[in-house]
Scaffold this active site. Structure first.
Site, short mmCIF file in Angstrom:
data_model
loop_
_atom_site.label_atom_id
_atom_site.label_comp_id
_atom_site.label_asym_id
_atom_site.label_seq_id
_atom_site.Cartn_x
_atom_site.Cartn_y
_atom_site.Cartn_z
N LYS A 173 31.72 -3.91 35.10
CA LYS A 173 32.69 -2.83 34.89
C LYS A 173 32.02 -1.57 34.36
CE LYS A 173 35.09 -5.26 31.98
NZ LYS A 173 34.77 -6.69 31.91
N ARG A 188 43.54 -6.05 28.02
CA ARG A 188 43.01 -7.41 28.06
C ARG A 188 44.07 -8.46 27.76
NH1 ARG A 188 37.40 -6.21 27.11
NH2 ARG A 188 36.08 -8.03 26.92
N ARG A 211 21.13 -9.77 30.16
CA ARG A 211 21.46 -8.60 29.34
C ARG A 211 21.18 -8.87 27.87
NH1 ARG A 211 27.43 -6.07 29.61
NH2 ARG A 211 27.91 -7.69 28.09
N ARG A 260 22.49 -7.49 22.75
CA ARG A 260 23.88 -7.48 22.28
C ARG A 260 24.18 -8.81 21.63
NH1 ARG A 260 28.66 -5.27 26.12
NH2 ARG A 260 29.74 -7.12 25.36
N ARG A 289 33.79 -16.17 25.85
CA ARG A 289 34.37 -14.93 26.37
C ARG A 289 34.97 -15.15 27.76
NH1 ARG A 289 29.17 -11.79 25.69
NH2 ARG A 289 30.03 -10.15 26.99
#
Ligand code: ADP
Length: 196
Positions: A14, A89, A128, A134, A145
């Site tokens: 996204k 969400r 990532r 992160r 998630r």
């Protein structure tokens, strides 16, 4: 206004596609994940409370997120439109977004939903995690998630489906290929809904 909800599971791309859409359509980008991470970085009380929830892969309360969205929409209400990234969400957030936009005589134009299989999401997010550090990109949090997405977030697509605004797009391929698919959907949708 062109108001796009860019939708999809964690790791579906996204953020990457949002950047390209902003460049093309000059839209204002509202990413609730980015807004929350900047609260965390500034160590505000909101950020400190949100960090624990984010690190567990759960959703921050609707009230907090909606408050952030209202402020941003108000700041840019004269603009060409918005890209909502990582929001709504929950169905409650979708209802609230509708109210906020209605206050300015606006509405969501369409929801573009990137479709990516779970194995690919896991691979992308682990990569990532290594590259960007992160704190929520570790295997346990990633799995949670994705579960939270399936349980609490997928119902948002049914909400827009009822209004014929849900557009699924294949999220596999190169960044450029996926971008072309999205642009094609936007242009087709606009032509169909706004006859000149
Ligand atoms: P991703 O889509 O890769 O999970 P985001 O940057 O969109 O990443 O979100 C990171 C975290 O921030 C989420 O796991 C959640 O804890 C929180 N968050 C972001 N947007 C929302 C939202 N709209 N509602 C509730 N929590 C959110």
């Amino acid at each position: 206004m062109l108001n796009i909800v860019l939708f999809g599971p964690p790791g579906s791309g996204k953020g990457t596609q949002a950047e390209k859409l902003i460049e093309k359509y000059k839209l204002v980008h509202i990413s609730t994940g980015d807004l929350l991470r900047s609260e965390v970085a500034e160590q505000t009380s909101l950020g400190m409370a949100a960090k624990k929830i984010m690190d567990a892969g759960e959703l921050v309360s609707d009230e907090i997120v909606i408050g952030m969205i209202k402020k941003k929409v108000e700041e840019h209400k004269e603009g060409p439109g918005f890209i909502f990234d990582g929001f709504p969400r929950t169905v409650e957030q979708a209802r609230e977004l509708r109210k906020v936009l209605t206050d300015y005589d606006e509405r969501v134009t369409m929801l573009i939903s990137l479709q990516v299989p779970r194995e690919e999401l896991l691979a992308r997010l682990l990569k990532r995690g290594k590259e960007m550090g992160r704190s929520d990109d570790n295997e346990q949090t990633i799995n949670n998630r994705i579960d939270v997405y399936e349980r609490q977030t997928v119902p948002v697509t049914y909400y827009y489906e009822k209004m014929h605004k849900h557009i699924p797009v294949n999220g596999l391929g190169t960044v450029e290929e996926i971008f072309k698919r999205i642009v094609k959907e936007i242009e087709g949708f606009e032509k169909f809904h706004q006859p000149s």
